[in-house]
Structures are given as structure tokens and as C-alpha cells.
Scaffold this active site. Structure first.
Site, short mmCIF file in Angstrom:
data_model
loop_
_atom_site.label_atom_id
_atom_site.label_comp_id
_atom_site.label_asym_id
_atom_site.label_seq_id
_atom_site.Cartn_x
_atom_site.Cartn_y
_atom_site.Cartn_z
N HIS A 57 0.86 -1.19 0.00
CA HIS A 57 0.00 0.00 0.00
C HIS A 57 0.90 1.24 0.00
CE1 HIS A 57 -3.70 2.22 1.42
NE2 HIS A 57 -2.81 2.98 2.04
N ASP A 59 1.01 5.45 0.05
CA ASP A 59 0.24 6.64 0.42
C ASP A 59 0.75 7.87 -0.31
OD1 ASP A 59 -1.63 5.61 2.47
OD2 ASP A 59 0.22 5.04 3.51
N HIS A 90 -2.96 4.72 -2.80
CA HIS A 90 -3.98 5.45 -2.05
C HIS A 90 -3.75 6.94 -2.28
CE1 HIS A 90 -5.68 6.35 2.29
NE2 HIS A 90 -6.40 6.89 1.33
N GLY A 166 -3.18 11.26 6.67
CA GLY A 166 -2.04 12.19 6.64
C GLY A 166 -0.78 11.63 7.27
N PHE A 167 -0.94 10.82 8.31
CA PHE A 167 0.26 10.36 9.03
C PHE A 167 0.11 8.91 9.47
CE2 PHE A 167 -0.07 14.92 9.48
CZ PHE A 167 1.20 15.33 9.10
N GLY A 168 1.24 8.22 9.54
CA GLY A 168 1.25 6.88 10.11
C GLY A 168 1.34 6.97 11.63
N GLY A 169 1.07 5.87 12.29
CA GLY A 169 1.29 5.78 13.73
C GLY A 169 0.22 6.42 14.60
N ASP A 199 -8.03 1.27 6.98
CA ASP A 199 -6.68 1.86 6.94
C ASP A 199 -6.51 2.85 8.08
OD1 ASP A 199 -4.27 3.05 6.28
OD2 ASP A 199 -4.95 3.89 4.38
N GLY A 200 -5.54 2.54 8.97
CA GLY A 200 -5.19 3.47 10.04
C GLY A 200 -5.29 2.84 11.41
N GLY A 201 -4.15 2.75 12.09
CA GLY A 201 -4.15 2.23 13.46
C GLY A 201 -4.45 0.74 13.55
C1 DX5 Z 1 -2.72 7.42 6.75
C2 DX5 Z 1 -2.39 6.44 5.67
C3 DX5 Z 1 -2.12 5.07 6.15
C4 DX5 Z 1 -0.91 4.93 7.03
C5 DX5 Z 1 -1.24 3.83 7.99
O1 DX5 Z 1 -3.11 8.60 6.16
O2 DX5 Z 1 -3.46 6.35 4.74
O3 DX5 Z 1 -2.04 4.14 5.06
O4 DX5 Z 1 0.26 4.60 6.33
O5 DX5 Z 1 -0.31 3.83 9.00
P1 DX5 Z 1 -0.65 3.19 10.43
O6 DX5 Z 1 -0.97 1.74 10.17
O7 DX5 Z 1 0.61 3.37 11.21
O8 DX5 Z 1 -1.83 3.92 10.99
ZN ZN Z 2 -3.28 4.69 3.23
#
Ligand code: DX5
Ligand code: ZN
Length: 249
Positions: A57, A59, A90, A166-169, A199-201
Site C-alpha cells: 500500500h 500513500d 492510495h 495524513g500520518f502513520g502511527g 486503513d489506520g491504526g
Molecule cells: C494514513 C495512511 C495510512 C498509514 C497507515 O493517512 O493512509 O495508510 O500509512 O499507518 P498506520 O498503520 O501506522 O496507521
Molecule cells: Zn493509506
């Protein structure tokens, strides 16, 4: 420099890739590369594939639709060239119609666009399909499920965002679960076939909840990339998702 493929061969290979993406069995864990070591990109891809990733995936963020900026078609093309598994792109960008063809040429198998960015969602989904790709529609946590009900018949997949994009984690938003259930109900009621993604968390604590609520594809960023062992992380997520289905289906 690689040669530009002919239009015919590009469409033919895209159709083959779409078939590949559709043939993938659920539950599917899609590691998100967002937090990976981009100075060793091809090594990261190889490590994820060797660890059992069956799809990836990516981003794409534009700094407008979301408050973060990542990469565009050049990096997506590099990832697709290096990867042997299908790649979902995405698009968290405004006006995705302007650059759609670039991501198809880059080698994406699945293109995910946000309902919030589209003036004519059906036309966009049809365009993605006409390029031979799987068309997924994403919705943000604050967007009501009914905003996409009208076009569910044009979707190969629906991606429910379980964090603000917007952000991971970030931490999983529990309100996601009732949205997943609402999509399952609507899919059954209308006998539709779209796949349900989240998608997310997504981590070892949350994946079972989302699987139980009906998710089939699980985007996992930090829970894989920040783990010490990609293979252990992917297989435990896969097992937890599968267990949640088999207990309750
Ligand atoms: C957030 C992204 C996600 C992100 C997920 O905007 O769309 O795909 O990479 O990261 P995690 O799994 O750490 O929430
Ligand atoms: Zn994503």
C-alpha cells in the site's frame, strides 16, 4: 532509462494486474510503506515480500487534501518495478483525475480515491476501471457512509479510514466499526460484491475488531514497519484477522 510501453501492452498488463488483485484471498494484510526506510526502498520491498506480504500500500499525499506531502508517480513507478506483488495506490490528493493515468502507467493494480475529493465519483471510478485497474473508494472518519452508498455498485472496494488521513502511527478510531458493519449490511441488502478495506491504526489489538466487523483488507503501517520482525508481524495480523472471521461467521 526504461522504454515507454505501448498503449496496448500497458492496458494488457494492467488487466492482468487487476485480475491478480481480484484473485487475492482475504484476509489480506497490506503493509504501508509510509514509515519505511526510503534510503533502502528496494531492500524494504524485498524484505516485506520475503516476510509474506501479498500486496503493498502506497500513500500519495499532496500537502493540500492532507497536511503531509509524500511522493508521486516517479516513486510509485520505482516501487511497482521492484515489487512482484500488486500495489495499491492510495491517492490523498485533490483533483486525482489530473494524474490518474500517471499512476496507471506507473504500474498500480488498485487505485484508491477519496470521495471528499471528487465532484463526480461514478465517472472517476469508471475511469479507473476502464484503465484495467481495481477502483476503490475511500472515506474519511468524519464522512458519513451514506455519502458513498449511491456509487457502491461502481466500486471494486471501499476503504474505511480509521484515522484522519495524513500520518502513520495514529490511534485507531473506534467509530470505524459501525461504519464497517453498515457497509456489510448494505452490500448484503443490494447483493453487491465490493471488498471492504480499513486503513489506520491497524495492529494486533485492533485487527480482530475490524475483521469481526467485516473488513477483508487491512492496511498496516507502523504495526509492521516499526516491528522488529516483519514476518512475525504480518503473520500474527493475518492470523488474528482470520480467527475473528472464523469465530463469528
Ligand atoms: C494514513 C495512511 C495510512 C498509514 C497507515 O493517512 O493512509 O495508510 O500509512 O499507518 P498506520 O498503520 O501506522 O496507521
Ligand atoms: Zn493509506
Amino acid at each position: 532509462m526504461s522504454a515507454t510501453p505501448s498503449k496496448t501492452s500497458t492496458v494488457a498488463s494492467a488487466v492482468a494486474l487487476r485480475t491478480t488483485a481480484e484473485a487475492i484471498v482475504s484476509p489480506l494484510i497490506l503493509p504501508a510503506l509510509l514509515l519505511c526506510d526510503f534510503s533502502h526502498l528496494s531492500q524494504e520491498i524485498e524484505n516485506l515480500e520475503q516476510a509474506g506480504a501479498r500486496a503493498l500500500h502506497l500513500d500519495v499525499m499532496d500537502g493540500h487534501f492532507v497536511p503531509n506531502l509524500t511522493y508521486g508517480p516517479t516513486i510509485v513507478e520505482a516501487v511497482c518495478r521492484s515489487a512482484t506483488v500488486p500495489v495499491e495506490v492510495h491517492l490523498m490528493i485533490e483533483r486525482p483525475e489530473d494524474t490518474l493515468a500517471l499512476y496507471q502507467r506507473a504500474g498500480a493494480s488498485v487505485i484508491t480515491v477519496h470521495i471528499e475529493t471528487l465532484s463526480d465519483p461514478r465517472s472517476m471510478l469508471n475511469q479507473i476501471r476502464s484503465l484495467g485497474l481495481s477502483a476503490h473508494l475511500a472515506l474519511n472518519p468524519k464522512t458519513d457512509v451514506h455519502a458513498v452508498f449511491d456509487v457502491l455498485d461502481a466500486c471494486d472496494g471501499v476503504l474505511v479510514m480509521s484515522v484522519e488521513p495524513g500520518f502513520g502511527g495514529q490511534a485507531f478510531l473506534p467509530g470505524t466499526l459501525h461504519k464497517l458493519r453498515a457497509f456489510v449490511e448494505e452490500r448484503n441488502r443490494r447483493q453487491l460484491k465490493f471488498r471492504l478495506a480499513v486503513d489506520g491504526g491497524i495492529d494486533q489489538k485492533t485487527i480482530g475488531l475490524t475483521s469481526h466487523a467485516g473488513a477483508q483488507w487491512f492496511v498496516a503501517g507502523s504495526s509492521v514497519i516499526r516491528s522488529d520482525n516483519y514476518a512475525a508481524a504480518i503473520s500474527s495480523l493475518e492470523r488474528l484477522a482470520a480467527d475473528a472471521i472464523s469465530i463469528h461467521s
